[in-house]
Design a protein around this motif. Structure first.
Motif, PDB file in Angstrom:
ATOM      1  N   THR A  57      52.540  33.524 108.343  1.00  0.00           N
ATOM      2  CA  THR A  57      52.445  32.132 107.168  1.00  0.00           C
ATOM      3  C   THR A  57      51.376  32.114 106.512  1.00  0.00           C
ATOM      4  N   THR A  68      49.778  23.032 109.826  1.00  0.00           N
ATOM      5  CA  THR A  68      50.268  23.782 110.769  1.00  0.00           C
ATOM      6  C   THR A  68      51.646  23.545 110.675  1.00  0.00           C
ATOM      7  N   SER A  70      54.965  26.008 111.851  1.00  0.00           N
ATOM      8  CA  SER A  70      55.758  26.603 112.875  1.00  0.00           C
ATOM      9  C   SER A  70      57.277  26.678 112.816  1.00  0.00           C
TER      10      SER A  70
END
Length: 124
Positions: A57, A68, A70
């Protein structure tokens, strides 16, 4: 043809959280470089977070430690968890997918497929 559909935007107060989702066409999440971009009125589109096929990432400096990225390949869905939101995070957020070249902001901007966007508004 890659299809991307964002959801999860809304209005929150500063310090709040939102989770954006991007539903992608089959196999896209597994084989494409995926990312989130945003564009505020009068500003250029900027990369916020990206995730490579191997799970690595990258984040733009202004969101490090707060956002974040994902993905869930089984659900063909990309996520962006946004915490400690600030008014300057207000923008239209777009999901992007790219397979051309390296997984960078530049190549995604040039060659990416895009969703329709979801609005995030953070009030002070």
């Amino acid at each position: 043809q890659v299809q991307l559909v964002e959801s999860g935007g809304g209005s929150v107060q500063a310090g709040g959280s939102l989770r954006l989702s991007c539903a992608a066409s089959e196999y896209t999440i597994s084989v494409y470089c995926m990312g989130w971009f945003r564009q505020a009125p009068g500003k250029e589109r900027e990369g916020v977070a990206r995730i490579e096929t191997d799970g690595r990432t990258s984040y733009t400096d202004s969101v490090k430690g707060r956002f974040t990225i994902s993905k869930d390949s089984a659900k063909n869905t990309l996520y962006l968890q946004m915490n400690s939101l600030k008014p300057e995070d207000s923008a239209m957020y777009y999901c992007a997918a790219s397979r051309r070249g390296a997984c960078t902001w530049a190549t995604m901007n040039l060659f990416g497929y895009w969703g329709q966007g979801t609005q995030v508004t953070v009030s002070s």
